[in-house]
Design a protein around this motif. Structure first.
Motif, PDB file in Angstrom:
ATOM      1  N   LEU A 282      80.620 -12.840 -64.757  1.00  0.00           N
ATOM      2  CA  LEU A 282      79.467 -13.836 -63.658  1.00  0.00           C
ATOM      3  C   LEU A 282      78.837 -12.375 -64.366  1.00  0.00           C
ATOM      4  CD1 LEU A 282      81.116 -14.505 -60.318  1.00  0.00           C
ATOM      5  CD2 LEU A 282      79.886 -15.697 -62.197  1.00  0.00           C
ATOM      6  N   PRO A 283      77.294 -12.537 -64.464  1.00  0.00           N
ATOM      7  CA  PRO A 283      76.527 -11.502 -64.030  1.00  0.00           C
ATOM      8  C   PRO A 283      76.257 -10.390 -63.187  1.00  0.00           C
ATOM      9  CG  PRO A 283      75.134 -13.702 -64.321  1.00  0.00           C
ATOM     10  CD  PRO A 283      77.038 -14.001 -64.216  1.00  0.00           C
ATOM     11  N   ALA A 284      77.097 -10.868 -61.659  1.00  0.00           N
ATOM     12  CA  ALA A 284      77.185  -9.573 -60.747  1.00  0.00           C
ATOM     13  C   ALA A 284      78.791 -10.636 -60.195  1.00  0.00           C
ATOM     14  CB  ALA A 284      75.754  -9.637 -60.706  1.00  0.00           C
ATOM     15  N   LEU A 285      79.802  -9.304 -59.954  1.00  0.00           N
ATOM     16  CA  LEU A 285      80.275 -10.584 -58.855  1.00  0.00           C
ATOM     17  C   LEU A 285      79.692  -9.454 -57.192  1.00  0.00           C
ATOM     18  CD1 LEU A 285      83.603  -7.939 -59.791  1.00  0.00           C
ATOM     19  CD2 LEU A 285      82.674 -10.815 -59.851  1.00  0.00           C
ATOM     20  N   PHE A 286      79.105  -8.548 -56.730  1.00  0.00           N
ATOM     21  CA  PHE A 286      78.639  -8.564 -56.186  1.00  0.00           C
ATOM     22  C   PHE A 286      76.709  -8.701 -55.230  1.00  0.00           C
ATOM     23  CE2 PHE A 286      82.461  -6.387 -56.137  1.00  0.00           C
ATOM     24  CZ  PHE A 286      83.388  -7.025 -55.019  1.00  0.00           C
ATOM     25  N   ARG A 287      76.303  -9.403 -54.935  1.00  0.00           N
ATOM     26  CA  ARG A 287      74.748  -9.202 -54.448  1.00  0.00           C
ATOM     27  C   ARG A 287      74.023  -7.906 -53.473  1.00  0.00           C
ATOM     28  NH1 ARG A 287      73.861 -14.558 -56.967  1.00  0.00           N
ATOM     29  NH2 ARG A 287      75.809 -14.521 -58.312  1.00  0.00           N
ATOM     30  N   THR A 288      74.837  -7.989 -52.529  1.00  0.00           N
ATOM     31  CA  THR A 288      73.904  -6.929 -51.661  1.00  0.00           C
ATOM     32  C   THR A 288      74.082  -5.475 -52.647  1.00  0.00           C
ATOM     33  OG1 THR A 288      76.459  -6.008 -51.083  1.00  0.00           O
ATOM     34  CG2 THR A 288      75.204  -7.981 -49.641  1.00  0.00           C
ATOM     35  N   PRO A 289      73.065  -5.314 -51.673  1.00  0.00           N
ATOM     36  CA  PRO A 289      72.548  -3.332 -52.532  1.00  0.00           C
ATOM     37  C   PRO A 289      74.556  -2.434 -52.598  1.00  0.00           C
ATOM     38  CG  PRO A 289      70.826  -4.019 -51.650  1.00  0.00           C
ATOM     39  CD  PRO A 289      71.522  -5.187 -51.114  1.00  0.00           C
ATOM     40  N   HIS A 290      74.828  -2.626 -51.246  1.00  0.00           N
ATOM     41  CA  HIS A 290      76.301  -1.648 -51.284  1.00  0.00           C
ATOM     42  C   HIS A 290      77.137  -1.933 -52.100  1.00  0.00           C
ATOM     43  CE1 HIS A 290      78.731   0.576 -48.651  1.00  0.00           C
ATOM     44  NE2 HIS A 290      80.139  -0.899 -48.817  1.00  0.00           N
ATOM     45  N   GLY A 291      77.623  -3.673 -52.258  1.00  0.00           N
ATOM     46  CA  GLY A 291      78.092  -3.885 -52.783  1.00  0.00           C
ATOM     47  C   GLY A 291      78.715  -3.837 -54.356  1.00  0.00           C
ATOM     48  N   VAL A 292      76.934  -3.840 -54.923  1.00  0.00           N
ATOM     49  CA  VAL A 292      76.528  -3.801 -56.220  1.00  0.00           C
ATOM     50  C   VAL A 292      76.881  -2.260 -56.867  1.00  0.00           C
ATOM     51  CG1 VAL A 292      74.849  -3.135 -57.620  1.00  0.00           C
ATOM     52  CG2 VAL A 292      74.773  -5.505 -56.621  1.00  0.00           C
ATOM     53  N   ALA A 293      76.859  -1.120 -55.675  1.00  0.00           N
ATOM     54  CA  ALA A 293      76.505  -0.019 -55.929  1.00  0.00           C
ATOM     55  C   ALA A 293      78.221   0.541 -55.668  1.00  0.00           C
ATOM     56  CB  ALA A 293      75.765   1.518 -54.836  1.00  0.00           C
ATOM     57  N   GLU A 294      78.610  -0.496 -54.819  1.00  0.00           N
ATOM     58  CA  GLU A 294      80.035   0.550 -54.462  1.00  0.00           C
ATOM     59  C   GLU A 294      81.282  -0.064 -54.998  1.00  0.00           C
ATOM     60  OE1 GLU A 294      80.479   3.591 -52.427  1.00  0.00           O
ATOM     61  OE2 GLU A 294      78.501   3.460 -52.599  1.00  0.00           O
ATOM     62  N   TRP A 295      81.451  -1.611 -54.956  1.00  0.00           N
ATOM     63  CA  TRP A 295      82.221  -2.251 -55.499  1.00  0.00           C
ATOM     64  C   TRP A 295      82.118  -2.640 -56.667  1.00  0.00           C
ATOM     65  CZ3 TRP A 295      81.374  -5.192 -50.320  1.00  0.00           C
ATOM     66  CH2 TRP A 295      81.604  -4.782 -49.260  1.00  0.00           C
ATOM     67  N   GLU A 296      81.405  -3.331 -57.007  1.00  0.00           N
ATOM     68  CA  GLU A 296      81.345  -3.236 -58.900  1.00  0.00           C
ATOM     69  C   GLU A 296      81.999  -2.991 -59.167  1.00  0.00           C
ATOM     70  OE1 GLU A 296      79.383  -7.002 -61.282  1.00  0.00           O
ATOM     71  OE2 GLU A 296      78.758  -6.682 -58.817  1.00  0.00           O
ATOM     72  N   PRO A 297      81.845  -1.718 -59.999  1.00  0.00           N
ATOM     73  CA  PRO A 297      82.070  -0.822 -61.275  1.00  0.00           C
ATOM     74  C   PRO A 297      84.059  -1.301 -60.883  1.00  0.00           C
ATOM     75  CG  PRO A 297      80.580   0.295 -60.011  1.00  0.00           C
ATOM     76  CD  PRO A 297      80.647  -0.960 -59.426  1.00  0.00           C
ATOM     77  N   ARG A 298      84.323  -0.598 -59.217  1.00  0.00           N
ATOM     78  CA  ARG A 298      85.831  -0.479 -59.447  1.00  0.00           C
ATOM     79  C   ARG A 298      86.868  -2.483 -59.740  1.00  0.00           C
ATOM     80  NH1 ARG A 298      88.480   1.814 -53.937  1.00  0.00           N
ATOM     81  NH2 ARG A 298      87.666   3.708 -54.901  1.00  0.00           N
ATOM     82  N   ALA A 299      85.616  -3.045 -59.260  1.00  0.00           N
ATOM     83  CA  ALA A 299      86.269  -3.994 -59.079  1.00  0.00           C
ATOM     84  C   ALA A 299      86.527  -5.225 -60.337  1.00  0.00           C
ATOM     85  CB  ALA A 299      85.473  -5.943 -58.338  1.00  0.00           C
ATOM     86  N   ARG A 300      85.196  -5.030 -61.427  1.00  0.00           N
ATOM     87  CA  ARG A 300      86.127  -5.120 -62.493  1.00  0.00           C
ATOM     88  C   ARG A 300      86.760  -4.636 -63.774  1.00  0.00           C
ATOM     89  NH1 ARG A 300      82.042  -8.579 -64.417  1.00  0.00           N
ATOM     90  NH2 ARG A 300      80.173  -9.334 -63.706  1.00  0.00           N
ATOM     91  N   GLN A 301      86.905  -3.853 -63.101  1.00  0.00           N
ATOM     92  CA  GLN A 301      88.019  -2.894 -63.898  1.00  0.00           C
ATOM     93  C   GLN A 301      88.807  -3.140 -63.094  1.00  0.00           C
ATOM     94  OE1 GLN A 301      87.961  -0.235 -66.262  1.00  0.00           O
ATOM     95  NE2 GLN A 301      90.632  -0.537 -66.494  1.00  0.00           N
ATOM     96  N   ASN A 302      89.205  -3.502 -62.051  1.00  0.00           N
ATOM     97  CA  ASN A 302      90.901  -4.490 -61.289  1.00  0.00           C
ATOM     98  C   ASN A 302      91.201  -5.645 -62.039  1.00  0.00           C
ATOM     99  OD1 ASN A 302      91.479  -2.504 -59.445  1.00  0.00           O
ATOM    100  ND2 ASN A 302      90.391  -3.206 -58.274  1.00  0.00           N
ATOM    101  N   LEU A 303      89.938  -6.962 -62.002  1.00  0.00           N
ATOM    102  CA  LEU A 303      90.050  -8.012 -63.273  1.00  0.00           C
ATOM    103  C   LEU A 303      90.473  -7.041 -65.001  1.00  0.00           C
ATOM    104  CD1 LEU A 303      86.875  -9.789 -61.311  1.00  0.00           C
ATOM    105  CD2 LEU A 303      89.537  -9.754 -60.748  1.00  0.00           C
ATOM    106  N   MET A 304      89.414  -6.595 -64.836  1.00  0.00           N
ATOM    107  CA  MET A 304      90.211  -6.499 -66.353  1.00  0.00           C
ATOM    108  C   MET A 304      91.938  -6.112 -66.803  1.00  0.00           C
ATOM    109  SD  MET A 304      86.572  -5.274 -68.621  1.00  0.00           S
ATOM    110  CE  MET A 304      87.110  -3.875 -67.560  1.00  0.00           C
ATOM    111  N   THR A 305      91.963  -4.902 -65.770  1.00  0.00           N
ATOM    112  CA  THR A 305      93.464  -4.633 -65.589  1.00  0.00           C
ATOM    113  C   THR A 305      94.304  -5.534 -65.445  1.00  0.00           C
ATOM    114  OG1 THR A 305      92.507  -2.584 -64.910  1.00  0.00           O
ATOM    115  CG2 THR A 305      95.109  -3.144 -64.165  1.00  0.00           C
ATOM    116  N   GLU A 306      94.189  -6.546 -64.386  1.00  0.00           N
ATOM    117  CA  GLU A 306      95.159  -7.751 -64.117  1.00  0.00           C
ATOM    118  C   GLU A 306      95.477  -8.711 -65.534  1.00  0.00           C
ATOM    119  OE1 GLU A 306      96.170 -10.942 -60.955  1.00  0.00           O
ATOM    120  OE2 GLU A 306      94.208 -10.168 -61.142  1.00  0.00           O
ATOM    121  N   LEU A 307      93.815  -8.789 -66.018  1.00  0.00           N
ATOM    122  CA  LEU A 307      94.312  -9.559 -67.148  1.00  0.00           C
ATOM    123  C   LEU A 307      95.196  -9.605 -68.140  1.00  0.00           C
ATOM    124  CD1 LEU A 307      92.741 -12.928 -68.701  1.00  0.00           C
ATOM    125  CD2 LEU A 307      90.778 -11.460 -68.805  1.00  0.00           C
ATOM    126  N   GLU A 308      94.533  -7.913 -68.579  1.00  0.00           N
ATOM    127  CA  GLU A 308      95.926  -7.737 -69.017  1.00  0.00           C
ATOM    128  C   GLU A 308      97.251  -7.445 -69.350  1.00  0.00           C
ATOM    129  OE1 GLU A 308      93.837  -3.600 -69.468  1.00  0.00           O
ATOM    130  OE2 GLU A 308      92.620  -4.657 -70.662  1.00  0.00           O
TER     131      GLU A 308
END
Length: 217
Positions: A186-212
């Motif tokens: 997805l281009p972005a997991l989160f759409r709200t300003p708070h979600g983009v700033a506070e949640w997006e980077p860690r979420a992507r890292q968690n997803l990549m770690t689980e996939l690995e």
């Protein structure tokens, strides 16, 4: 769930429902709360439990300033996994139909009921249209678990596996990996300003770690 947690959720339902119907106290909101809480406490659930419901409501509160109708979003949070069987499809559709049946009976105006059901159906894709503020809040609140700390994320992943205990390991790994790749695509997991700033980077890292981890099994 403890008695105090159950009581807090009943209070939160009462507040949201009364607000959605313009302050009317009748019909009694609490039997509807108890019916929904019984659904969220069904034995087949491991992740989609009352704890998940409370967490989503907390995140809706965090994002409420972004929503056009926060109370409709809160009601949608209550219904978004009210029907949940991991061995069946169309849980979101069944949950939306439940909202369409229960909310008019509970005194909620038709326009609010329609919006709640729309939001519930949106959790199939977690892909709100641009400018859909209510949809952005609900979807971000539902996906915020992806931005948990390492321990909490591991617990979430384990609970998801427990819900799908009837699926053989190899099939689960393939299916779960496909879900993770879809989310990462997805281009972005989160759409709200708070979600983009506070949640997006860690979420992507968690997803990549689980996939690995899944790929290395």
């Amino acid at each position: 769930m403890t008695d105090s947690a159950h009581s807090r959720l009943r209070t939160r339902w009462h507040t949201a429902l009364v607000a959605a119907r313009g302050g009317a106290e009748e019909p009694d909101p609490l039997p509807y709360a108890d019916n929904l809480l019984a659904r969220w406490a069904e034995p087949q659930r491991r992740y989609h439990t009352t704890a998940h419901l409370a967490a989503v409501l907390d995140r809706v509160d965090t994002l409420a300033g972004h929503a056009a109708d926060p109370d409709a979003v809160r009601l949608a949070a209550w219904f978004h996994d009210a029907v949940y069987r991991p061995d069946r499809s169309e849980n979101e559709e069944r949950s939306a139909v439940l909202a369409e049946r229960a909310l008019p009976e509970a005194g909620v105006p038709s326009a609010v009921t329609t919006e709640v059901a729309r939001l519930v159906r949106l959790t199939v894709t977690h892909d709100p249209a641009e400018g859909d503020a209510n949809g952005e809040v609900l979807c971000d609140a539902d996906l915020a678990v992806l931005a948990s700390g390492p321990k909490e994320y591991a617990e979430y992943a384990a609970q998801v596996r427990e819900e799908y205990a009837f699926v053989p390991d190899e099939a689960f790994r393939e299916g779960r990996a496909a879900v993770l790749r879809q989310l990462l695509g997805l281009p972005a997991l989160f759409r709200t300003p708070h979600g983009v700033a506070e949640w997006e980077p860690r979420a992507r890292q968690n997803l990549m770690t689980e996939l690995e981890l899944l790929s290395g099994m």
